[in-house]
Design an enzyme around this catalytic site. Structure first.
Site, PDB file in Angstrom:
ATOM      1  N   LYS A 111       0.837  -1.215   0.000  1.00 43.00           N
ATOM      2  CA  LYS A 111       0.000   0.000   0.000  1.00 43.00           C
ATOM      3  C   LYS A 111       0.864   1.254   0.000  1.00 43.00           C
ATOM      4  O   LYS A 111       0.511   2.256  -0.615  1.00 43.00           O
ATOM      5  CB  LYS A 111      -0.939   0.028   1.213  1.00 43.00           C
ATOM      6  CG  LYS A 111      -2.012  -1.021   1.180  1.00 43.00           C
ATOM      7  CD  LYS A 111      -3.054  -0.705   0.121  1.00 43.00           C
ATOM      8  CE  LYS A 111      -4.100  -1.808   0.049  1.00 43.00           C
ATOM      9  NZ  LYS A 111      -4.924  -1.770  -1.133  1.00 43.00           N
ATOM     10  N   LYS A 194      -2.073 -12.844  -8.792  1.00 46.58           N
ATOM     11  CA  LYS A 194      -3.424 -13.291  -8.428  1.00 46.58           C
ATOM     12  C   LYS A 194      -4.489 -12.407  -9.079  1.00 46.58           C
ATOM     13  O   LYS A 194      -4.227 -11.246  -9.415  1.00 46.58           O
ATOM     14  CB  LYS A 194      -3.586 -13.272  -6.909  1.00 46.58           C
ATOM     15  CG  LYS A 194      -3.490 -11.899  -6.322  1.00 46.58           C
ATOM     16  CD  LYS A 194      -4.021 -11.805  -4.905  1.00 46.58           C
ATOM     17  CE  LYS A 194      -4.010 -10.357  -4.472  1.00 46.58           C
ATOM     18  NZ  LYS A 194      -4.629 -10.046  -3.234  1.00 46.58           N
ATOM     19  N   LYS A 197      -9.022  -6.981  -8.741  1.00 44.24           N
ATOM     20  CA  LYS A 197      -9.691  -5.885  -9.435  1.00 44.24           C
ATOM     21  C   LYS A 197      -8.712  -4.764  -9.815  1.00 44.24           C
ATOM     22  O   LYS A 197      -8.880  -4.114 -10.831  1.00 44.24           O
ATOM     23  CB  LYS A 197     -10.694  -5.343  -8.430  1.00 44.24           C
ATOM     24  CG  LYS A 197     -11.856  -4.651  -8.965  1.00 44.24           C
ATOM     25  CD  LYS A 197     -12.704  -4.265  -7.759  1.00 44.24           C
ATOM     26  CE  LYS A 197     -13.468  -3.033  -8.090  1.00 44.24           C
ATOM     27  NZ  LYS A 197     -14.779  -3.116  -8.433  1.00 44.24           N
TER      28      LYS A 197
HETATM   29  P1  TYM Z   1     -10.354  -9.433   0.341  1.00 43.40           P
HETATM   30  O1  TYM Z   1     -11.632  -8.676   0.400  1.00 43.40           O
HETATM   31  O2  TYM Z   1      -9.216  -8.856  -0.412  1.00 43.40           O
HETATM   32  O3  TYM Z   1     -10.623 -10.874  -0.252  1.00 43.40           O
HETATM   33  C1  TYM Z   1     -11.644 -11.697   0.304  1.00 43.40           C
HETATM   34  C2  TYM Z   1     -11.196 -13.132   0.321  1.00 43.40           C
HETATM   35  O4  TYM Z   1     -10.964 -13.588  -1.015  1.00 43.40           O
HETATM   36  C3  TYM Z   1      -9.662 -14.128  -1.129  1.00 43.40           C
HETATM   37  N1  TYM Z   1      -9.145 -13.794  -2.475  1.00 43.40           N
HETATM   38  C4  TYM Z   1      -8.488 -14.656  -3.235  1.00 43.40           C
HETATM   39  N2  TYM Z   1      -8.161 -15.943  -3.033  1.00 43.40           N
HETATM   40  C5  TYM Z   1      -7.509 -16.588  -4.010  1.00 43.40           C
HETATM   41  N3  TYM Z   1      -7.156 -15.996  -5.190  1.00 43.40           N
HETATM   42  C6  TYM Z   1      -7.468 -14.712  -5.445  1.00 43.40           C
HETATM   43  N4  TYM Z   1      -7.152 -14.162  -6.603  1.00 43.40           N
HETATM   44  C7  TYM Z   1      -8.155 -13.983  -4.441  1.00 43.40           C
HETATM   45  N5  TYM Z   1      -8.619 -12.704  -4.333  1.00 43.40           N
HETATM   46  C8  TYM Z   1      -9.214 -12.607  -3.119  1.00 43.40           C
HETATM   47  C9  TYM Z   1      -8.839 -13.466  -0.022  1.00 43.40           C
HETATM   48  O5  TYM Z   1      -7.741 -14.259   0.339  1.00 43.40           O
HETATM   49  C10 TYM Z   1      -9.863 -13.355   1.085  1.00 43.40           C
HETATM   50  O6  TYM Z   1      -9.937 -14.568   1.795  1.00 43.40           O
HETATM   51  N6  TYM Z   1      -8.358  -8.610   4.840  1.00 43.40           N
HETATM   52  C11 TYM Z   1      -9.339  -9.388   4.125  1.00 43.40           C
HETATM   53  C12 TYM Z   1     -10.754  -9.247   4.669  1.00 43.40           C
HETATM   54  C13 TYM Z   1     -10.848  -9.526   6.121  1.00 43.40           C
HETATM   55  C14 TYM Z   1     -10.813 -10.800   6.746  1.00 43.40           C
HETATM   56  C15 TYM Z   1     -10.940 -10.554   8.136  1.00 43.40           C
HETATM   57  C16 TYM Z   1     -10.687 -12.102   6.274  1.00 43.40           C
HETATM   58  C17 TYM Z   1     -10.995  -8.598   7.100  1.00 43.40           C
HETATM   59  N7  TYM Z   1     -11.046  -9.204   8.299  1.00 43.40           N
HETATM   60  C18 TYM Z   1     -10.946 -11.605   9.067  1.00 43.40           C
HETATM   61  C19 TYM Z   1     -10.693 -13.148   7.213  1.00 43.40           C
HETATM   62  C20 TYM Z   1     -10.814 -12.895   8.587  1.00 43.40           C
HETATM   63  C21 TYM Z   1      -9.338  -8.931   2.675  1.00 43.40           C
HETATM   64  O7  TYM Z   1      -8.944  -7.837   2.358  1.00 43.40           O
HETATM   65  O8  TYM Z   1      -9.877  -9.816   1.814  1.00 43.40           O
END
Ligand code: TYM
Length: 331
Positions: A111, A194, A197
């Site tokens: 970031k 990966k 968006k």
């Molecule tokens: P976020 O919103 O970026 O993504 C949500 C979930 O989707 C998974 N993900 C992927 N997995 C595999 N390949 C990809 N290309 C891919 N893109 C997204 C992410 O690994 C995630 O599991 N910090 C987290 C949200 C969060 C969270 C939490 C998750 C906040 N608090 C507590 C678990 C527990 C996030 O930004 O995910």
């Protein structure tokens, strides 16, 4: 029954990376565990969304969760900001997180590179808030994609530090969970890294993409000049497409194209056409359910109201214990 927690940040449209990395596991886990799934709207404040967008994105994310098969009768589905115990526990845990370890988090460094004009303290303590999301329900299992593993490591560090500092065995050590043997990383259609968006609209397949858009995106996905020797190693971009095929196509289809790659007869046009058709079949029912649920405002509100109530009940038990442990006691 083991407690499970996971969440996604609210967006206007979730993509298949979120689905296969996280939400598909949520759906399978909800019948087997005591599950808490939420929309991480506090986390999204780090990027300063417009209030109208934030609210629309939370709504859309809940709709897409439901369309993917999350059943509010089987799991607790809620909005992070409906649980005031989360920011309270976050404050406590900010005292247990050290600057050096927060600065070393890969997501923070990324970031700092990608948004140098907005390196706010919330970005730095993002892993603390995420740890609190998990430990506020004293969860053991956290279904996430590969990109979140470092955050889970940090969650264990903070939980253990609390236990150690106060001489208690209160918070268990949560582990990343995936039904496959390793955590998923769904690749981008541009062949690099990966699916995300931030890499551009044409590199992701959204859960509500229409059929023609899906076909076009798949046909434009990156490949290479083709195998020249039998059984050669696949380039990253071609491997990525095979990985996606493994997720959405039949085993026979996968085997057919894999063999034709290995004997050098593969035509990438046919391969991507097949992948496009299978993706269309995969997305279609989800897209239809998104439409149906979107029209049912009362249902969406009911789900969030009831989910919020259950999540607060669980979180308040933890907060009462934590306040007692840390010495916020009645005289
Ligand atoms: P976020 O919103 O970026 O993504 C949500 C979930 O989707 C998974 N993900 C992927 N997995 C595999 N390949 C990809 N290309 C891919 N893109 C997204 C992410 O690994 C995630 O599991 N910090 C987290 C949200 C969060 C969270 C939490 C998750 C906040 N608090 C507590 C678990 C527990 C996030 O930004 O995910």
């Amino acid at each position: 029954m083991d407690i499970v927690v996971s969440g996604v940040r609210p967006t206007n449209r979730q993509h298949i990376g979120n689905y296969f990395g996280a939400v598909k596991n949520f759906v399978e886990m909800q019948s087997q565990y005591n599950c808490y799934f939420f929309v991480a709207d506090y986390h999204s404040l780090t990027t300063h969304p417009h209030p109208a967008d934030l609210s629309a994105n939370v709504r859309q994310t809940v709709i897409e969760y439901l369309a993917c098969g999350l059943d509010p009768e089987k799991c607790v589905l809620y909005r992070q900001s409906d649980v005031p115990q989360i920011p309270e526990l976050y404050l406590v845990f900010n005292m247990l997180a050290y600057l050096g370890e927060l600065e070393r988090a890969a997501t923070f460094k990324e970031k700092v590179r990608s948004q140098p004009d907005n390196v706010n303290a919330g970005l730095l303590t993002y892993p603390v808030l995420m740890a609190v999301d998990i430990i506020v329900h004293r969860a053991l299992k956290v279904p996430v994609g590969k990109d979140q593993l470092q955050h889970l490591e940090m969650t264990r560090t903070f939980a253990n530090r609390f236990n150690h500092l106060y001489g208690v065995e209160y918070f268990p050590e949560p582990q990343a969970f995936s039904f496959s043997e390793k955590s998923a990383s769904i690749p981008s259609l541009d062949g690099e890294g990966k699916m995300s968006k931030s890499k551009g609209e044409s590199t992701v397949i959204y859960l509500d993409d229409d059929s023609d858009t899906i076909r076009k995106k798949m046909m434009r996905a990156k490949t290479d000049t083709g195998p020249t020797e039998p059984n050669s190693v696949k380039s990253q971009s071609v491997q990525n497409l095979f990985d996606i095929m493994q997720l959405i196509s039949s085993q026979d289809t996968y085997n057919f194209f894999n063999e034709s790659f290995n004997n050098c007869t593969i035509r990438y046009g046919d391969f991507k056409k097949q992948l496009g058709e299978d993706m269309v079949k995969f997305i279609e029912p989800i897209r239809e359910r998104i439409k149906e649920i979107s029209a049912n405002e009362a249902y969406i509100n009911k789900v969030l109201n009831e989910g919020g109530e259950k999540a607060r009940l669980s979180a308040s038990k933890t907060l009462n214990d934590v306040r007692e442990i840390i010495g916020f006691r009645k005289f």
